[in-house]
Design a protein around this motif. Sequence first.
Motif, mmCIF file in Angstrom:
data_model
loop_
_atom_site.group_PDB
_atom_site.id
_atom_site.type_symbol
_atom_site.label_atom_id
_atom_site.label_comp_id
_atom_site.label_asym_id
_atom_site.label_seq_id
_atom_site.Cartn_x
_atom_site.Cartn_y
_atom_site.Cartn_z
ATOM 1 N N VAL A 84 141.278 88.399 82.014
ATOM 2 C CA VAL A 84 139.844 88.496 81.735
ATOM 3 C C VAL A 84 139.168 87.158 82.005
ATOM 4 C CG1 VAL A 84 138.136 88.721 79.872
ATOM 5 C CG2 VAL A 84 139.980 90.392 80.078
ATOM 6 N N LEU A 85 138.018 87.226 82.656
ATOM 7 C CA LEU A 85 137.162 86.065 82.851
ATOM 8 C C LEU A 85 136.082 86.065 81.778
ATOM 9 C CD1 LEU A 85 135.907 83.673 84.455
ATOM 10 C CD2 LEU A 85 134.700 85.397 85.828
ATOM 11 N N GLY A 148 138.786 92.408 83.532
ATOM 12 C CA GLY A 148 137.555 92.442 82.765
ATOM 13 C C GLY A 148 136.806 91.129 82.892
ATOM 14 N N ILE A 149 135.495 91.194 82.793
ATOM 15 C CA ILE A 149 134.650 90.002 82.754
ATOM 16 C C ILE A 149 133.714 90.155 81.572
ATOM 17 C CG2 ILE A 149 132.882 88.631 83.922
ATOM 18 C CD1 ILE A 149 134.101 89.467 86.587
ATOM 19 N N ILE A 150 133.657 89.151 80.719
ATOM 20 C CA ILE A 150 132.789 89.182 79.553
ATOM 21 C C ILE A 150 131.819 88.014 79.639
ATOM 22 C CG2 ILE A 150 134.553 87.963 78.184
ATOM 23 C CD1 ILE A 150 133.496 89.397 75.717
ATOM 24 N N VAL A 151 130.545 88.316 79.561
ATOM 25 C CA VAL A 151 129.498 87.297 79.625
ATOM 26 C C VAL A 151 128.906 87.164 78.221
ATOM 27 C CG1 VAL A 151 127.310 86.610 80.680
ATOM 28 C CG2 VAL A 151 129.026 87.848 82.033
ATOM 29 N N THR A 152 128.930 85.953 77.679
ATOM 30 C CA THR A 152 128.544 85.749 76.281
ATOM 31 C C THR A 152 127.187 85.067 76.145
ATOM 32 O OG1 THR A 152 129.691 83.626 76.120
ATOM 33 C CG2 THR A 152 130.973 85.607 75.623
ATOM 34 N N ASN A 164 131.943 90.351 92.452
ATOM 35 C CA ASN A 164 132.952 90.197 93.499
ATOM 36 C C ASN A 164 134.314 89.791 92.938
ATOM 37 O OD1 ASN A 164 131.091 90.849 95.490
ATOM 38 N ND2 ASN A 164 130.579 88.720 95.943
ATOM 39 N N GLN A 165 134.333 89.248 91.731
ATOM 40 C CA GLN A 165 135.589 88.807 91.114
ATOM 41 C C GLN A 165 136.204 89.878 90.212
ATOM 42 O OE1 GLN A 165 135.321 84.690 89.528
ATOM 43 N NE2 GLN A 165 133.507 84.459 90.830
ATOM 44 N N LEU A 166 135.561 91.039 90.156
ATOM 45 C CA LEU A 166 136.052 92.149 89.333
ATOM 46 C C LEU A 166 136.952 93.044 90.180
ATOM 47 C CD1 LEU A 166 135.534 93.181 86.402
ATOM 48 C CD2 LEU A 166 133.732 94.632 87.359
ATOM 49 N N ILE A 168 138.989 96.562 91.228
ATOM 50 C CA ILE A 168 138.615 97.974 91.233
ATOM 51 C C ILE A 168 139.047 98.605 89.903
ATOM 52 C CG2 ILE A 168 138.862 100.202 92.394
ATOM 53 C CD1 ILE A 168 137.382 98.071 94.024
ATOM 54 N N ASN A 169 138.146 99.351 89.294
ATOM 55 C CA ASN A 169 138.303 99.967 87.968
ATOM 56 C C ASN A 169 138.197 98.952 86.827
ATOM 57 O OD1 ASN A 169 138.657 102.635 88.973
ATOM 58 N ND2 ASN A 169 140.804 102.164 89.426
ATOM 59 N N GLY A 170 137.912 97.705 87.163
ATOM 60 C CA GLY A 170 137.674 96.704 86.123
ATOM 61 C C GLY A 170 136.276 96.846 85.553
ATOM 62 N N LYS A 171 136.064 96.226 84.391
ATOM 63 C CA LYS A 171 134.790 96.354 83.689
ATOM 64 C C LYS A 171 134.199 94.990 83.363
ATOM 65 C CE LYS A 171 135.716 100.851 81.515
ATOM 66 N NZ LYS A 171 136.862 101.186 82.387
ATOM 67 N N MET A 172 132.897 94.875 83.571
ATOM 68 C CA MET A 172 132.157 93.694 83.141
ATOM 69 C C MET A 172 131.257 94.092 81.978
ATOM 70 S SD MET A 172 129.208 91.413 85.045
ATOM 71 C CE MET A 172 130.231 91.050 86.477
ATOM 72 N N VAL A 173 131.311 93.290 80.904
ATOM 73 C CA VAL A 173 130.433 93.503 79.754
ATOM 74 C C VAL A 173 129.457 92.338 79.716
ATOM 75 C CG1 VAL A 173 130.307 93.761 77.253
ATOM 76 C CG2 VAL A 173 132.224 94.765 78.515
ATOM 77 N N ILE A 174 128.166 92.649 79.875
ATOM 78 C CA ILE A 174 127.168 91.601 80.050
ATOM 79 C C ILE A 174 125.849 91.994 79.380
ATOM 80 C CG2 ILE A 174 126.651 92.582 82.336
ATOM 81 C CD1 ILE A 174 125.822 89.774 83.242
ATOM 82 N N PRO A 175 125.273 91.102 78.569
ATOM 83 C CA PRO A 175 123.956 91.380 78.004
ATOM 84 C C PRO A 175 122.858 91.036 79.011
ATOM 85 C CG PRO A 175 124.928 89.415 76.989
ATOM 86 C CD PRO A 175 125.870 89.869 78.048
#
Length: 216
Positions: A84-85, A148-152, A164-166, A168-175
């Motif tokens: 995860v990033l 996964g990528i999580i933006v805090t 581009n860094q995610l 395939i089938n990965g998820k980014m959670v971002i507000p």
Amino acid sequence: MEDSYRTKGLRKRLVEELMEMGINNETVLNAVGDVPRHFFLDTAFLKFAYTNKAFPIGAGQTISHPYTVAVQSTLLEVERGDKVLEVGTGSGYQTAILCAMGIKVYSVERQRSLFLKTKKLLSKLKYDAYLTYGDGYKGISGYGPYKGIIVTCGAPEVPKSLLNQLEINGKMVIPIDKEEGVQEMTRITKIADNQYKEERFGKFRFVPMLPNRAMG
């Protein structure tokens, strides 16, 4: 630093509160129960460490509500061993939660003072995460792709460089900014190259993501 019976008891109560608020992911709840949040707060706020509140941590940044941390960690839908990033290391509390979940964490922080402080703290607490000082908009491409990528922090838009860094089938959670001071929690699933699915999970409040510019 001490993790007493009292603070462990307060964490147990916090976990119960999160369950009452709808958090039911056992891995996330166990991590919240394991990670001593009071280690990540300034001494002035120690007696409030296990309340569901955000607190300043310096450099104009905050440590998120435990509920917010639990929501983002749950929405990632990652499993032990996944990579995860994290964009915005901050106090390191979210980083530690992911580490306690068995996640391989790569985290980037824009504020140098926080980066230095948090790197030292996480090392002392033996949370094994890769931390770097850099531009969150750029992520850490050298270690991608990520499950996964999580933006805090609150983002005005979804940075294409992060998509581009995610994998395939990965998820980014971002507000994503919705109105001044308010963001909408958004989950983006990468279906295929240049194909994404978006889901929204209500309003939250984050400090803003710093502008995409050269490092100072």
